[in-house]
Design an enzyme around this catalytic site. Structure first.
Site, PDB file in Angstrom:
ATOM      1  N   GLU A   1       0.835  -1.211   0.000  1.00  0.00           N
ATOM      2  CA  GLU A   1       0.000   0.000   0.000  1.00  0.00           C
ATOM      3  C   GLU A   1       0.865   1.254   0.000  1.00  0.00           C
ATOM      4  O   GLU A   1       1.691   1.451   0.895  1.00  0.00           O
ATOM      5  CB  GLU A   1      -0.914  -0.010   1.231  1.00  0.00           C
ATOM      6  CG  GLU A   1      -1.874   1.166   1.248  1.00  0.00           C
ATOM      7  CD  GLU A   1      -2.854   1.115   2.424  1.00  0.00           C
ATOM      8  OE1 GLU A   1      -3.184   0.011   2.884  1.00  0.00           O
ATOM      9  OE2 GLU A   1      -3.272   2.194   2.866  1.00  0.00           O
TER      10      GLU A   1
ATOM     11  N   LYS B   1      -7.044  -0.791  11.588  1.00  0.00           N
ATOM     12  CA  LYS B   1      -6.498  -1.244  10.291  1.00  0.00           C
ATOM     13  C   LYS B   1      -5.255  -0.418   9.961  1.00  0.00           C
ATOM     14  O   LYS B   1      -4.243  -0.935   9.493  1.00  0.00           O
ATOM     15  CB  LYS B   1      -7.573  -1.093   9.207  1.00  0.00           C
ATOM     16  CG  LYS B   1      -7.197  -1.666   7.857  1.00  0.00           C
ATOM     17  CD  LYS B   1      -6.401  -0.716   6.986  1.00  0.00           C
ATOM     18  CE  LYS B   1      -6.101  -1.331   5.636  1.00  0.00           C
ATOM     19  NZ  LYS B   1      -5.166  -0.522   4.845  1.00  0.00           N
TER      20      LYS B   1
ATOM     21  N   ASP C   1       4.467 -14.476  11.498  1.00  0.00           N
ATOM     22  CA  ASP C   1       3.167 -14.928  11.019  1.00  0.00           C
ATOM     23  C   ASP C   1       2.124 -13.823  11.234  1.00  0.00           C
ATOM     24  O   ASP C   1       1.600 -13.649  12.332  1.00  0.00           O
ATOM     25  CB  ASP C   1       2.806 -16.203  11.819  1.00  0.00           C
ATOM     26  CG  ASP C   1       1.480 -16.804  11.411  1.00  0.00           C
ATOM     27  OD1 ASP C   1       0.689 -16.125  10.745  1.00  0.00           O
ATOM     28  OD2 ASP C   1       1.243 -17.967  11.787  1.00  0.00           O
TER      29      ASP C   1
ATOM     30  N   HIS D   1      -2.325  10.552   0.231  1.00  0.00           N
ATOM     31  CA  HIS D   1      -2.626   9.227  -0.316  1.00  0.00           C
ATOM     32  C   HIS D   1      -2.645   9.236  -1.842  1.00  0.00           C
ATOM     33  O   HIS D   1      -2.023   8.407  -2.487  1.00  0.00           O
ATOM     34  CB  HIS D   1      -4.016   8.843   0.199  1.00  0.00           C
ATOM     35  CG  HIS D   1      -4.147   7.400   0.498  1.00  0.00           C
ATOM     36  ND1 HIS D   1      -3.627   6.846   1.637  1.00  0.00           N
ATOM     37  CD2 HIS D   1      -4.729   6.395  -0.191  1.00  0.00           C
ATOM     38  CE1 HIS D   1      -3.895   5.553   1.640  1.00  0.00           C
ATOM     39  NE2 HIS D   1      -4.556   5.266   0.540  1.00  0.00           N
TER      40      HIS D   1
HETATM   41  C1  MEV Z   1      -5.562   3.297   5.241  1.00  0.00           C
HETATM   42  O1  MEV Z   1      -4.890   2.130   4.857  1.00  0.00           O
HETATM   43  C2  MEV Z   1      -5.526   3.458   6.740  1.00  0.00           C
HETATM   44  C3  MEV Z   1      -6.370   4.625   7.300  1.00  0.00           C
HETATM   45  O2  MEV Z   1      -7.717   4.515   6.858  1.00  0.00           O
HETATM   46  C4  MEV Z   1      -6.297   4.506   8.811  1.00  0.00           C
HETATM   47  C5  MEV Z   1      -7.226   5.447   9.570  1.00  0.00           C
HETATM   48  O3  MEV Z   1      -8.280   5.835   9.037  1.00  0.00           O
HETATM   49  O4  MEV Z   1      -6.878   5.752  10.723  1.00  0.00           O
HETATM   50  C6  MEV Z   1      -5.858   5.942   6.840  1.00  0.00           C
END
Ligand code: MEV
Length: 443
Positions: free
Chosen positions: A89, A283, A299, A396
């Site tokens: 990513e 995430k 792992d 991003h």
């Molecule tokens: C993207 O991979 C992760 C985010 O969505 C985490 C978040 O919203 O805190 C930017």
């Protein structure tokens, strides 16, 4: 055009690699030569390295690359680290590097390993008197441990081994269901093989000795072992990482330290109480954690499964990080269970894993826990910093720009020109495609 009807094959695993590939490309691909070319393109030219990869799993037909990047300038307990990250990513490595630099000037990351205990269980069924089972267990416990000596000898000599075994009565949930619930210290090994071998030996001894236990009624002697397996849930293998500084030191561009800290803490509070946000928040943390876990040959499925169970331990899925402002000091921290190894498994086999571990100064498992926790905290800091200030898309999409350009096979000149163009234009997939079209039309 081939007919992609389902076609089964027997003895596939016994075919040579090239025969396996022939079958795959002939069965599933309209252009079998092109498919074969792609698969072969990713073979390593060094036959020994390729063979090593072939033998990690079964039926290997090629290698699947992910980028290995590095995020420098991490100060952890006063020591500088460059953290290896394997991730597909865009912007994750950039975000980690940015967070590292930000905290480098503000005291760095502080970490502590809180505990390192791992768990394994023998699940079994017994329909007799619980008190008799309890006395059998008490009598047999030393033998359970003694019978694993051959397995535990080396681990014990290094200071690890079996910490305890408890009998747990689970008959309220499932009739006759009990567990031997064992705890282990596996030092620098992730310990899965060690723990599972011990558990299988416990099960053997337990079953055999039950047949000889005089106090059991005849029908109580036949204990039924269901399974013996480690638990990937390790809430007592915990590490804490934190950053803190004076609120005023958080001043960033036009935003005052106070405003930044307030909004940041609010964002964390939201993730603490709102599962929809908590999942995305966590995430983002896992973007950092998984990347280091993968780079160091650990792992990531085990880590993921455990972390999310831990995030729900209070009955509601919640944030793994926390933040507060107290007496003018901003503190941001993570407390997370991580069962990691720096010996065994892939760590001594995969050349890039060995390289990653050397880059990290050959860490012990405890040190690696600290580095991984920091990567998670840093990633979350970077995400929340963007989210609560500029928004996430700015950074991003800039990173994503390169992916889109590569997808359309832009040459170097086109990349330079369009990177410049998008310095002051909003990146979107269609905007990039349009701009590239326009550029190509000019020629
Ligand atoms: C993207 O991979 C992760 C985010 O969505 C985490 C978040 O919203 O805190 C930017």
């Amino acid at each position: 055009m081939k007919h992609f009807m389902s076609k089964s094959i027997s003895g596939f695993s016994k075919l040579s690699k090239s025969k396996k590939i022939d079958w795959i490309v002939d069965t599933y691909f309209s252009n079998s030569e092109a498919a074969k070319r792609v698969l072969k393109q990713y073979w390593n030219t060094d036959e020994k390295i390729q063979q090593l990869h072939d033998e990690f799993i079964e039926n290997t037909i090629s290698n699947y690359y992910l980028p290995l990047g590095v995020a420098p300038n991490f100060s952890i307990n006063g020591k500088l680290y460059t953290i290896p990250m394997v991730i597909e990513e865009s912007s994750v490595v950039a975000a980690a590097s940015k967070a590292a630099k930000f905290w480098l000037d503000r005291g760095g990351f502080k970490t502590t390993v809180l505990s390192t205990t791992k768990i394994g269980q023998v699940h079994f069924i017994y329909h007799g008197d619980p008190n008799r089972l309890e006395s059998f267990f008490k009598q047999i416990k030393p033998k359970l441990i003694a019978d694993t000596k051959a397995i535990t000898k080396n681990m014990v000599s290094r200071g690890g081994g079996i910490m305890d075994i408890a009998l747990r009565n689970k008959t309220q949930d499932i009739p006759g269901y009990y567990q031997l619930h064992a705890s282990f210290e596996t030092l620098d090994a992730m310990g899965a093989n060690f723990i599972n071998s011990c558990l299988e030996q416990f099960a053997k001894t337990f079953k055999k000795e039950a047949l000889l236990f005089d106090s059991f009624l005849e029908e109580e002697k036949n204990i039924q072992i269901v399974m013996s397996i480690l638990s990937n849930y390790v809430p007592e293998c915990l590490v804490r990482a934190e950053v803190s500084c004076k609120v005023e030191d958080l001043k960033d561009g036009n935003i005052s330290g106070e405003a930044f800290a307030q909004k940041f803490v609010q964002a964390v509070n939201i993730a603490e109480i709102e599962p929809y946000r908590a999942v995305t928040h966590n995430k983002g943390i896992m973007n950092g954690i998984d990347a280091v876990v993968l780079a160091t040959g650990n792992d990531f499925r085990a880590i993921e499964a455990c972390v999310h169970a831990y995030a729900s331990r209070k009955g509601k899925y919640s944030s793994l990080t926390h933040a507060k402002i107290e007496d003018g000091i901003f503190t941001f921290w993570i407390e997370i269970p991580l069962a990691l190894g720096t010996v065994g498994g892939l760590t001594g086999l995969h050349p890039l894993v060995k390289l990653a571990l050397e880059l990290l100064h050959h860490p012990s498992a405890k040190e690696l826990m600290q580095v991984v926790a920091v990567a998670g905290l840093a990633q979350n800091f970077a995400a929340l910093r963007s989210l609560t200030t500029t928004g996430i898309q700015q950074g991003h999409m800039k990173m994503h720009l390169m992916n889109i350009l590569n997808q359309f096979e832009a040459n170097e000149e086109e990349k330079t020109s369009l990177t410049k163009h998008f310095e002051n234009h909003t990146v979107s997939h269609s905007a990039v495609v349009e701009a590239l079209k326009a550029l190509r039309a000019k020629k």
